[in-house]
Scaffold this motif. Sequence first.
Motif, short mmCIF file in Angstrom:
data_model
loop_
_atom_site.label_atom_id
_atom_site.label_comp_id
_atom_site.label_asym_id
_atom_site.label_seq_id
_atom_site.Cartn_x
_atom_site.Cartn_y
_atom_site.Cartn_z
N ALA A 159 -6.13 51.37 55.42
CA ALA A 159 -5.97 51.58 53.99
C ALA A 159 -5.35 50.20 53.57
O ALA A 159 -4.76 50.09 52.39
CB ALA A 159 -4.77 52.59 53.82
N SER A 186 -14.04 50.74 45.79
CA SER A 186 -12.91 49.78 44.86
C SER A 186 -13.44 48.54 44.87
O SER A 186 -13.97 47.96 45.87
CB SER A 186 -11.59 50.08 45.59
OG SER A 186 -10.73 49.45 44.55
N PRO A 190 -6.98 47.27 48.90
CA PRO A 190 -5.83 48.05 48.67
C PRO A 190 -4.66 47.65 49.66
O PRO A 190 -4.64 46.85 50.64
CB PRO A 190 -6.25 49.44 49.32
CG PRO A 190 -7.39 48.94 50.34
CD PRO A 190 -7.94 47.78 49.72
N SER A 194 -0.61 51.76 47.81
CA SER A 194 -0.97 51.55 46.54
C SER A 194 -2.55 51.42 46.61
O SER A 194 -2.91 50.43 47.58
CB SER A 194 -0.45 50.45 45.76
OG SER A 194 1.03 50.49 45.97
N ARG A 195 -3.15 51.50 45.62
CA ARG A 195 -4.68 51.25 45.73
C ARG A 195 -4.84 49.78 45.23
O ARG A 195 -6.01 49.42 45.51
CB ARG A 195 -5.45 52.32 44.54
CG ARG A 195 -5.37 53.94 45.16
CD ARG A 195 -6.07 54.73 44.11
NE ARG A 195 -7.61 54.47 43.87
CZ ARG A 195 -8.45 54.89 44.60
NH1 ARG A 195 -8.28 55.82 45.58
NH2 ARG A 195 -9.70 54.42 44.34
N ASP A 196 -4.30 49.11 44.64
CA ASP A 196 -4.35 47.83 44.30
C ASP A 196 -3.40 46.99 45.05
O ASP A 196 -2.27 47.34 45.83
CB ASP A 196 -3.83 47.66 42.84
CG ASP A 196 -4.92 48.36 42.11
OD1 ASP A 196 -6.12 48.70 42.51
OD2 ASP A 196 -4.57 48.75 40.67
N ASN A 231 -9.97 51.58 53.21
CA ASN A 231 -10.12 52.56 52.43
C ASN A 231 -8.89 53.11 51.69
O ASN A 231 -7.82 53.44 52.08
CB ASN A 231 -10.29 53.61 53.34
CG ASN A 231 -10.65 55.20 52.65
OD1 ASN A 231 -11.12 55.36 51.59
ND2 ASN A 231 -10.17 56.11 53.30
N PRO A 232 -9.04 52.75 50.08
CA PRO A 232 -7.88 52.93 49.45
C PRO A 232 -7.15 54.41 49.40
O PRO A 232 -8.09 55.35 49.55
CB PRO A 232 -8.30 52.68 47.99
CG PRO A 232 -9.48 51.97 47.96
CD PRO A 232 -10.28 52.31 49.38
N ILE A 233 -5.85 54.59 49.49
CA ILE A 233 -5.13 55.92 49.65
C ILE A 233 -5.52 56.54 48.42
O ILE A 233 -5.95 56.17 47.09
CB ILE A 233 -3.65 55.42 49.40
CG1 ILE A 233 -2.96 56.88 49.75
CG2 ILE A 233 -3.26 54.88 48.13
CD1 ILE A 233 -1.30 56.54 49.80
N VAL A 235 -5.95 58.84 45.18
CA VAL A 235 -4.94 58.55 43.95
C VAL A 235 -3.67 59.57 44.08
O VAL A 235 -2.74 59.23 43.64
CB VAL A 235 -6.03 58.93 42.57
CG1 VAL A 235 -5.04 58.84 41.58
CG2 VAL A 235 -7.15 57.87 42.58
N GLU A 238 -0.85 58.12 45.92
CA GLU A 238 -0.54 56.66 45.89
C GLU A 238 1.05 56.63 45.38
O GLU A 238 1.62 57.42 44.64
CB GLU A 238 -1.20 56.11 44.79
CG GLU A 238 -1.13 54.58 44.41
CD GLU A 238 -2.15 54.24 43.61
OE1 GLU A 238 -2.54 52.95 43.46
OE2 GLU A 238 -2.65 54.87 42.68
N LEU A 288 -2.87 58.89 53.92
CA LEU A 288 -3.84 57.81 54.04
C LEU A 288 -4.44 58.05 55.47
O LEU A 288 -5.74 57.61 55.50
CB LEU A 288 -3.46 56.69 53.42
CG LEU A 288 -2.46 55.85 54.46
CD1 LEU A 288 -3.00 55.19 55.41
CD2 LEU A 288 -1.52 54.96 53.66
#
Length: 307
Positions: A159, A186, A190, A194-196, A231-233, A235, A238, A288
């Motif tokens: 993640a 995305s 990530p 957090s996704r960002d 791989n972003p967590i 939403v 998060e 995640l």
Amino acid sequence: MTTPHPMLRLTDEVSQALRDRTPVVALESTIISHGMPYPQNVAMAVEVEGIIREHGAVPATIAVLGGIPRIGLDRDDLELLASHGDVAKVSLRDLPFVMARGAHGATTVAATMRLAALAGIRVFVTGGLGGVHRGAEHTFDVSADLTELAATDVTVVSAGVKSILDIGLTLEKLETLGVPVLVHGSDEFPSFYSRDSGHRAPMRVDSPAEVAAVMTAKWGIGLAGGLVVANPIPVADEIPADRIGAIISRALADSEALNVRGKDITPYLLGRIVELTDGASLTANIALVRSNARLGAAIAGEYAARA
Ligand code: PSU
Ligand code: MN
């Protein structure tokens, strides 16, 4: 298929899957022994193996038990790794010593990658990667996960990188080492919870098939080394960056005050963040890993279909 190295012990199920070209997904064990508290760690390990099976692949959790590098574990092995007081954290440098002593060891991303490759496994799922620590210009603390990614032909699904590390420097180092960093779905790299992260995705992919195509191109043309799939967590799971950011700063300050150093830093910070969030970080961490397991099994399936 690659014949597994004779010093490894594979389960019958994993050997059979590798012979039949059934997709196999490697899993690490430091996350079990040094990354999460008991009993959530063993529950996570069992559940993630189940998710990989549901998605058509065979899970192979990797660890050293009684000095033997093991590829594929049973429930009792997972319980031991989760609860035994004397399981070393084994990165690449520690592997020969733990083997020679006949000891137990939980393998990091670096050691798990190498053992997976020696078994002939090309896809590996974890939670978070090691990287360049904050202040590395003074401490030289850069995880062997990065140099291993430069050397070993395994795709690692994570993640991303926690901001206990310097994310910008970690991405720079991966670029220097020639490691492709693919972000799934995305345009932002990530940061685990957090996704960002404030850092753009070096490369974006939108499907497991695209990842498999990059693996085929990289190894097909003879470029040695691994790939990072971030791989972003999801939403819903998060933790907002400002909330977790403050907690990470506090955990880092505590590690300084206690003079925690070297291989103990990452486990200390992970445990402290769980305490400081009253377990919320653990819930996010487990979510995640589940998501990474689904993606990793799909990538292994796509790669097996091309091979
Ligand atoms: N980051 C996490 N969770 C983890 C780890 C890192 O968010 O469990 C573990 C992995 O096993 C990784 C190791 O390979 O810590 C990195 O340790 P070090 O920084 O000492 O190389
Ligand atoms: Mn380190």
